[in-house]
Write a protein that holds these residues in place. Structure first.
Motif, PDB file in Angstrom:
ATOM      1  N   ASP A   9       0.810  -1.220   0.000  1.00 59.74           N
ATOM      2  CA  ASP A   9       0.000   0.000   0.000  1.00 59.74           C
ATOM      3  C   ASP A   9       0.845   1.271   0.000  1.00 59.74           C
ATOM      4  OD1 ASP A   9      -2.358  -1.439  -0.026  1.00 59.74           O
ATOM      5  OD2 ASP A   9      -2.649  -1.334   2.143  1.00 59.74           O
ATOM      6  N   VAL A  10       1.896   1.291   0.805  1.00 64.02           N
ATOM      7  CA  VAL A  10       2.672   2.521   0.967  1.00 64.02           C
ATOM      8  C   VAL A  10       3.776   2.688  -0.073  1.00 64.02           C
ATOM      9  CG1 VAL A  10       2.174   2.815   3.424  1.00 64.02           C
ATOM     10  CG2 VAL A  10       4.157   1.470   2.731  1.00 64.02           C
ATOM     11  N   LEU A  11       4.298   1.575  -0.590  1.00 69.64           N
ATOM     12  CA  LEU A  11       5.382   1.616  -1.580  1.00 69.64           C
ATOM     13  C   LEU A  11       5.132   0.555  -2.655  1.00 69.64           C
ATOM     14  CD1 LEU A  11       8.401   1.945   0.896  1.00 69.64           C
ATOM     15  CD2 LEU A  11       7.438   3.763  -0.526  1.00 69.64           C
ATOM     16  N   PRO A  12       4.102   0.751  -3.486  1.00 71.52           N
ATOM     17  CA  PRO A  12       3.739  -0.289  -4.450  1.00 71.52           C
ATOM     18  C   PRO A  12       4.849  -0.631  -5.446  1.00 71.52           C
ATOM     19  CG  PRO A  12       2.469   1.722  -4.826  1.00 71.52           C
ATOM     20  CD  PRO A  12       3.202   1.901  -3.537  1.00 71.52           C
ATOM     21  N   ARG A  13       5.651   0.339  -5.813  1.00 71.30           N
ATOM     22  CA  ARG A  13       6.747   0.029  -6.741  1.00 71.30           C
ATOM     23  C   ARG A  13       7.817  -0.818  -6.053  1.00 71.30           C
ATOM     24  NH1 ARG A  13      10.586   3.966 -10.282  1.00 71.30           N
ATOM     25  NH2 ARG A  13      10.693   2.624 -12.114  1.00 71.30           N
ATOM     26  N   ARG A  14       8.104  -0.524  -4.804  1.00 69.87           N
ATOM     27  CA  ARG A  14       9.061  -1.336  -4.039  1.00 69.87           C
ATOM     28  C   ARG A  14       8.508  -2.752  -3.870  1.00 69.87           C
ATOM     29  NH1 ARG A  14      14.160  -0.198  -3.666  1.00 69.87           N
ATOM     30  NH2 ARG A  14      13.575   1.960  -3.359  1.00 69.87           N
ATOM     31  N   TRP A  15       7.201  -2.866  -3.681  1.00 64.08           N
ATOM     32  CA  TRP A  15       6.566  -4.175  -3.583  1.00 64.08           C
ATOM     33  C   TRP A  15       6.703  -4.926  -4.921  1.00 64.08           C
ATOM     34  CZ3 TRP A  15       5.658  -8.403  -1.530  1.00 64.08           C
ATOM     35  CH2 TRP A  15       4.570  -9.235  -1.848  1.00 64.08           C
ATOM     36  N   ALA A  16       6.528  -4.227  -6.034  1.00 64.73           N
ATOM     37  CA  ALA A  16       6.700  -4.867  -7.348  1.00 64.73           C
ATOM     38  C   ALA A  16       8.138  -5.374  -7.510  1.00 64.73           C
ATOM     39  CB  ALA A  16       6.349  -3.888  -8.463  1.00 64.73           C
ATOM     40  N   HIS A  17       9.109  -4.567  -7.091  1.00 64.39           N
ATOM     41  CA  HIS A  17      10.508  -4.991  -7.162  1.00 64.39           C
ATOM     42  C   HIS A  17      10.730  -6.227  -6.283  1.00 64.39           C
ATOM     43  CE1 HIS A  17      14.879  -4.982  -7.066  1.00 64.39           C
ATOM     44  NE2 HIS A  17      14.815  -4.916  -5.743  1.00 64.39           N
ATOM     45  N   SER A  18      10.172  -6.225  -5.094  1.00 58.99           N
ATOM     46  CA  SER A  18      10.339  -7.358  -4.177  1.00 58.99           C
ATOM     47  C   SER A  18       9.733  -8.632  -4.754  1.00 58.99           C
ATOM     48  CB  SER A  18       9.716  -7.032  -2.823  1.00 58.99           C
ATOM     49  OG  SER A  18      10.385  -5.942  -2.234  1.00 58.99           O
ATOM     50  N   GLN A  19       8.577  -8.503  -5.386  1.00 57.74           N
ATOM     51  CA  GLN A  19       7.958  -9.668  -6.022  1.00 57.74           C
ATOM     52  C   GLN A  19       8.823 -10.176  -7.178  1.00 57.74           C
ATOM     53  OE1 GLN A  19       3.409  -9.473  -6.358  1.00 57.74           O
ATOM     54  NE2 GLN A  19       4.045  -7.329  -6.166  1.00 57.74           N
ATOM     55  N   GLY A  20       9.380  -9.243  -7.945  1.00 57.39           N
ATOM     56  CA  GLY A  20      10.260  -9.631  -9.042  1.00 57.39           C
ATOM     57  C   GLY A  20      11.509 -10.337  -8.542  1.00 57.39           C
ATOM     58  N   ALA A  21      12.084  -9.824  -7.447  1.00 58.29           N
ATOM     59  CA  ALA A  21      13.257 -10.476  -6.861  1.00 58.29           C
ATOM     60  C   ALA A  21      12.898 -11.884  -6.396  1.00 58.29           C
ATOM     61  CB  ALA A  21      13.807  -9.637  -5.704  1.00 58.29           C
ATOM     62  N   GLY A  22      11.708 -12.025  -5.837  1.00 59.31           N
ATOM     63  CA  GLY A  22      11.238 -13.355  -5.441  1.00 59.31           C
ATOM     64  C   GLY A  22      11.098 -14.289  -6.633  1.00 59.31           C
ATOM     65  N   ALA A  23      10.645 -13.761  -7.760  1.00 59.00           N
ATOM     66  CA  ALA A  23      10.535 -14.571  -8.977  1.00 59.00           C
ATOM     67  C   ALA A  23      11.919 -15.014  -9.459  1.00 59.00           C
ATOM     68  CB  ALA A  23       9.815 -13.794 -10.070  1.00 59.00           C
ATOM     69  N   ARG A  24      12.902 -14.125  -9.367  1.00 60.51           N
ATOM     70  CA  ARG A  24      14.278 -14.513  -9.737  1.00 60.51           C
ATOM     71  C   ARG A  24      14.753 -15.653  -8.825  1.00 60.51           C
ATOM     72  NH1 ARG A  24      12.890 -10.440 -11.964  1.00 60.51           N
ATOM     73  NH2 ARG A  24      11.823 -11.954 -13.216  1.00 60.51           N
ATOM     74  N   ALA A  25      14.428 -15.559  -7.537  1.00 56.11           N
ATOM     75  CA  ALA A  25      14.846 -16.599  -6.580  1.00 56.11           C
ATOM     76  C   ALA A  25      14.255 -17.950  -6.939  1.00 56.11           C
ATOM     77  CB  ALA A  25      14.446 -16.195  -5.158  1.00 56.11           C
ATOM     78  N   ALA A  26      13.009 -17.947  -7.372  1.00 58.73           N
ATOM     79  CA  ALA A  26      12.367 -19.210  -7.745  1.00 58.73           C
ATOM     80  C   ALA A  26      13.136 -19.903  -8.869  1.00 58.73           C
ATOM     81  CB  ALA A  26      10.918 -18.958  -8.153  1.00 58.73           C
TER      82      ALA A  26
END
Length: 194
Positions: free
Chosen positions: A19-36
């Motif tokens: 909610d407060v940092l949606p772009r940072r959340w998008a980056h975090s999700q992308g980093a998680g996808a790289r980890a997978a």
């Protein structure tokens, strides 16, 4: 660490960032996808990497910004509010050569004392890979393009810019080491981005 830990990590990161940092959340999700995508190369630590990748920037959440240095703030939050796994907390605290930025901020001794760097080079490099191969919007990129983007966003002479300029040779070397492991252990349908 298992899928339950990964689900918990995603839930915590989403609550603090979406909610407060949606772009940072998008980056975090992308980093998680790289980890997978790195799972087979990390054997028993795949779930730990996935959790660290999605949580690595949680310290940017405004309510957690005690020092203003997101690796330290995020690690303290995970340790103090969640009693998180020590290896996970230390990965978050030291992601992407945070010790160099901590030095720029006068916090290196604090970071080293509270959260010593893990002596697990592949795992540490893998988190650098996940972070530095992901754009702010969560898309895959190259480490070179990511460094250029960070320098453009913050400015080359800013504190973050100075840190990234100092860390870039280490970032590129870490990414290259992970890519070498991936090439040595090819997976069906995966080609490392160059």
């Amino acid at each position: 660490m298992d899928e339950t830990m990964q689900a918990w990590a995603r839930q915590v990161a989403e609550k603090e960032l979406s909610d407060v940092l949606p772009r940072r959340w998008a980056h975090s999700q992308g980093a998680g996808a790289r980890a997978a995508g790195l799972g087979p190369a990390l054997a028993g630590d795949a779930a730990l990497l996935a959790a660290a990748a999605v949580l690595h920037d949680v310290g940017y959440a405004p309510r957690l910004a005690g020092t203003g240095f997101h690796p330290l703030d995020g690690a303290r939050f995970l340790r103090d509010e969640h009693g998180a796994d020590e290896r996970l907390v230390r990965l978050v605290a030291n992601h992407s050569f945070a010790l160099l930025e901590a030095e720029e901020r006068g916090l290196r001794e604090v970071l080293e004392r509270e959260f010593p760097l893990l002596d697990e080079p592949l795992l540490v490099d893998a988190l650098v890979y996940c972070d530095m191969m992901t754009t702010p919007d969560g898309e895959q990129t190259t480490a070179e393009n990511r460094v250029t983007e960070v320098l453009g966003r913050y400015g080359a002479d800013s504190l973050v810019g100075r840190f990234v300029r100092r860390a870039s040779p280490e970032i590129f070397a870490a990414v290259a080491r992970v890519e070498a492991v991936l090439v040595a252990q090819p997976r069906q349908g995966y080609v490392p981005e160059r």
